[in-house]
Design a protein around this motif. Structure first.
Motif, PDB file in Angstrom:
ATOM      1  N   ASP A 207      37.006  39.028  59.575  1.00 22.90           N
ATOM      2  CA  ASP A 207      36.247  38.385  58.504  1.00 22.90           C
ATOM      3  C   ASP A 207      35.327  39.357  57.765  1.00 22.90           C
ATOM      4  OD1 ASP A 207      34.645  38.843  60.659  1.00 22.90           O
ATOM      5  OD2 ASP A 207      33.595  36.915  60.585  1.00 22.90           O
ATOM      6  N   SER A 208      35.527  40.660  57.968  1.00 24.94           N
ATOM      7  CA  SER A 208      34.669  41.638  57.310  1.00 24.94           C
ATOM      8  C   SER A 208      35.008  41.746  55.823  1.00 24.94           C
ATOM      9  CB  SER A 208      34.829  43.008  57.984  1.00 24.94           C
ATOM     10  OG  SER A 208      34.113  44.003  57.275  1.00 24.94           O
ATOM     11  N   TYR A 209      33.994  42.016  55.010  1.00 23.18           N
ATOM     12  CA  TYR A 209      34.209  42.189  53.572  1.00 23.18           C
ATOM     13  C   TYR A 209      34.952  43.483  53.265  1.00 23.18           C
ATOM     14  CZ  TYR A 209      30.422  45.609  53.722  1.00 23.18           C
ATOM     15  OH  TYR A 209      29.657  46.710  54.006  1.00 23.18           O
ATOM     16  N   ILE A 210      35.032  44.381  54.256  1.00 21.76           N
ATOM     17  CA  ILE A 210      35.731  45.648  54.047  1.00 21.76           C
ATOM     18  C   ILE A 210      37.224  45.413  53.821  1.00 21.76           C
ATOM     19  CG2 ILE A 210      36.427  47.776  55.201  1.00 21.76           C
ATOM     20  CD1 ILE A 210      33.636  47.896  54.159  1.00 21.76           C
ATOM     21  N   THR A 211      37.781  44.405  54.508  1.00 23.52           N
ATOM     22  CA  THR A 211      39.221  44.159  54.425  1.00 23.52           C
ATOM     23  C   THR A 211      39.668  43.829  53.003  1.00 23.52           C
ATOM     24  OG1 THR A 211      39.246  43.427  56.730  1.00 23.52           O
ATOM     25  CG2 THR A 211      41.121  42.797  55.349  1.00 23.52           C
ATOM     26  N   PRO A 212      39.075  42.836  52.307  1.00 18.37           N
ATOM     27  CA  PRO A 212      39.501  42.602  50.915  1.00 18.37           C
ATOM     28  C   PRO A 212      39.207  43.777  49.995  1.00 18.37           C
ATOM     29  CG  PRO A 212      37.586  41.251  51.476  1.00 18.37           C
ATOM     30  CD  PRO A 212      38.089  41.825  52.753  1.00 18.37           C
ATOM     31  N   CYS A 213      38.170  44.552  50.311  1.00 17.11           N
ATOM     32  CA  CYS A 213      37.868  45.732  49.497  1.00 17.11           C
ATOM     33  C   CYS A 213      39.003  46.745  49.587  1.00 17.11           C
ATOM     34  CB  CYS A 213      36.547  46.346  49.960  1.00 17.11           C
ATOM     35  SG  CYS A 213      36.107  47.880  49.105  1.00 17.11           S
ATOM     36  N   PHE A 214      39.480  46.990  50.800  1.00 13.51           N
ATOM     37  CA  PHE A 214      40.597  47.917  50.970  1.00 13.51           C
ATOM     38  C   PHE A 214      41.884  47.354  50.375  1.00 13.51           C
ATOM     39  CE2 PHE A 214      38.235  50.003  54.583  1.00 13.51           C
ATOM     40  CZ  PHE A 214      38.150  51.232  53.962  1.00 13.51           C
ATOM     41  N   ASN A 215      42.046  46.030  50.419  1.00 14.10           N
ATOM     42  CA  ASN A 215      43.242  45.421  49.830  1.00 14.10           C
ATOM     43  C   ASN A 215      43.289  45.661  48.328  1.00 14.10           C
ATOM     44  OD1 ASN A 215      44.072  44.444  52.313  1.00 14.10           O
ATOM     45  ND2 ASN A 215      43.080  42.459  52.048  1.00 14.10           N
ATOM     46  N   VAL A 216      42.154  45.459  47.662  1.00 15.84           N
ATOM     47  CA  VAL A 216      42.093  45.690  46.214  1.00 15.84           C
ATOM     48  C   VAL A 216      42.293  47.166  45.903  1.00 15.84           C
ATOM     49  CG1 VAL A 216      40.591  45.573  44.191  1.00 15.84           C
ATOM     50  CG2 VAL A 216      40.624  43.688  45.832  1.00 15.84           C
ATOM     51  N   GLU A 217      41.671  48.018  46.700  1.00 13.63           N
ATOM     52  CA  GLU A 217      41.806  49.460  46.481  1.00 13.63           C
ATOM     53  C   GLU A 217      43.253  49.909  46.631  1.00 13.63           C
ATOM     54  OE1 GLU A 217      40.408  52.539  49.432  1.00 13.63           O
ATOM     55  OE2 GLU A 217      38.851  52.753  47.912  1.00 13.63           O
ATOM     56  N   GLU A 218      43.945  49.336  47.622  1.00 13.76           N
ATOM     57  CA  GLU A 218      45.335  49.719  47.861  1.00 13.76           C
ATOM     58  C   GLU A 218      46.262  49.184  46.780  1.00 13.76           C
ATOM     59  OE1 GLU A 218      47.822  47.875  51.091  1.00 13.76           O
ATOM     60  OE2 GLU A 218      47.542  49.859  51.963  1.00 13.76           O
ATOM     61  N   ASP A 219      45.998  47.968  46.293  1.00 15.89           N
ATOM     62  CA  ASP A 219      46.886  47.350  45.306  1.00 15.89           C
ATOM     63  C   ASP A 219      46.687  47.903  43.900  1.00 15.89           C
ATOM     64  OD1 ASP A 219      47.872  45.806  47.334  1.00 15.89           O
ATOM     65  OD2 ASP A 219      46.563  44.089  46.918  1.00 15.89           O
ATOM     66  N   ILE A 220      45.451  48.247  43.546  1.00 15.45           N
ATOM     67  CA  ILE A 220      45.149  48.598  42.153  1.00 15.45           C
ATOM     68  C   ILE A 220      44.829  50.077  41.979  1.00 15.45           C
ATOM     69  CG2 ILE A 220      43.640  48.094  40.194  1.00 15.45           C
ATOM     70  CD1 ILE A 220      43.207  45.312  41.359  1.00 15.45           C
ATOM     71  N   PHE A 221      44.003  50.616  42.882  1.00 19.70           N
ATOM     72  CA  PHE A 221      43.491  51.970  42.672  1.00 19.70           C
ATOM     73  C   PHE A 221      44.095  53.000  43.616  1.00 19.70           C
ATOM     74  CE2 PHE A 221      40.040  49.012  41.520  1.00 19.70           C
ATOM     75  CZ  PHE A 221      39.904  49.345  40.183  1.00 19.70           C
TER      76      PHE A 221
END
Length: 372
Positions: A207-221
């Motif tokens: 449930d850490s906020y890091i997980t969605p952050c890495f998901n966005v980074e991997e998908d877009i940036f």
């Protein structure tokens, strides 16, 4: 361990589960040997028989476990070193606790069994109708006395009378051989599927906020990550133009890498030298160089945090920025780490490349050599 300077790291918090498994295993071995002793013998004879049967085996297994853990001290991972020190030392003390304290408790239980056995052997009067109750209270409910008055555990009976004959049958032996062959084949195939790397999302809770952050980074940036900081250490303010040329050569070498994008590179020294040359100032003059720096930083506030100037007007250190690209796998992360570091080491100016994720990428290099 804290008193002798060995720090406690969070990895050590997982060692009790490993220690408990090893210690309980030794306890089960001692209890199994205890149950095979004769109830008619005194406690001293029974305990001596137990130690004669199991002491050598648990001593050898403990020594091998402790030596294996102490060998882990040679690893390059500091947290793993502390884990091995704590766990190995605890296993050693647990071994001494097993052969002393736990043996004493078995002796006390042996005295109880001796008293209960004498009570069971007393002749019963016609009024006593509770022999089965006495038996269940005195002897373990899951043990059966045989003709020699020794306890045979039901699990021992199962493996002796059921599992042993079943495993030695022709059909079972063929089945076991086939399973083992399939296991070997799957293991060999798995060796070719192993991939080196570490997903940083696995280091955080679900449930850490890091997980969605890495998901966005991997998908877009993912094309433009991670960015690298160039740390210039002990930058001399004499001969700046010559140092600038050396730095330019090293920057060009870094930018020629397949993992570096040339356009977003930002180095304040490069811009400042160009600024002074356009202003027709002497770049190699120390006073001119340092006196013009505040005006430059005022006009270009982007570089304000890129320099560390001491009270004696000396540049202690500074930094620049290089953007990487195409780092999409753990293999790329390992390559970009080793490649850019090796190129930075060739610079005559003390230069270091750094990114926050390097603390994880650094683990890729020593993993293989430490594992082998």
């Amino acid at each position: 361990m804290l008193d002798i300077g060995v720090p406690f790291v969070i990895l050590v918090a997982n060692s009790p589960f490993l220690i408990l498994g090893v210690v309980v295993d030794d306890m089960f071995i001692m209890i199994s040997a205890w149950q095979k002793t004769s109830l008619v013998d005194n406690t001293k004879q029974r305990l001596s028989s137990v130690y004669s049967k199991v002491a050598v085996s648990i001593t050898i297994t403990t020594i091998t476990n402790v030596l294996a853990l102490y060998t882990g001290i040679m690893t390059s991972f500091r947290s793993l070193q502390y884990f091995c020190i704590y766990t190995g030392t605890t296993l050693l003390f647990s071994y001494f606790d097993n052969i002393t304290c736990f043996g004493a408790f078995m002796a006390l239980d042996g005295n109880r069994e001796g008293v209960c056995l004498c009570w069971l052997k007393k002749p019963e009067t016609p009024d006593q109708k509770c022999s089965s109750l006495k038996r269940s209270c005195c002897l373990p409910c899951d043990s059966l006395p045989d003709e020699q008055e020794t306890d045979i555990h039901p699990m021992n009976l199962f493996f002796r009378d059921c599992f042993g004959p079943f495993l030695t049958s022709t059909e079972s032996r063929v089945f076991v051989v086939l399973i083992y062959i399939l296991y070997i084949i799957s293991s060999i195939c798995g060796c070719f599927q192993v991939q080196e790397g570490l997903d940083l999302r696995n280091l955080a809770s679900d449930d850490s906020y890091i997980t969605p952050c890495f998901n966005v980074e991997e998908d877009i940036f993912w094309i433009m990550v991670p960015g690298l900081w160039l740390l210039l250490l002990k930058l001399l303010t004499t001969g700046i133009k010559m140092l600038g040329k050396k730095l330019e050569l090293r920057l060009a070498d870094l930018e020629n890498s397949d993992y570096v994008d040339k356009n977003p590179t930002e180095v304040w020294l490069r811009e400042y030298v160009q600024y002074m040359e356009k202003s027709k100032q002497d770049v190699n003059d120390k006073d001119t160089f340092m006196n013009g720096l505040p005006n430059f930083l005022t006009r270009f506030p982007l570089f304000v945090s890129d320099t560390n100037i001491s009270s004696s007007h000396e540049i202690i250190s500074s930094q620049g920025f290089v953007q990487t690209m195409g780092v999409s796998s753990s293999a790329d992360e390992k390559k970009v780490l080793s490649q850019l570091r090796s190129r930075a080491e060739k610079c005559e100016i003390p230069l270091m490349v750094y990114n926050q994720a390097f603390v994880y990428f650094d683990q890729y290099t020593p993993v293989l050599e430490n594992t082998v």
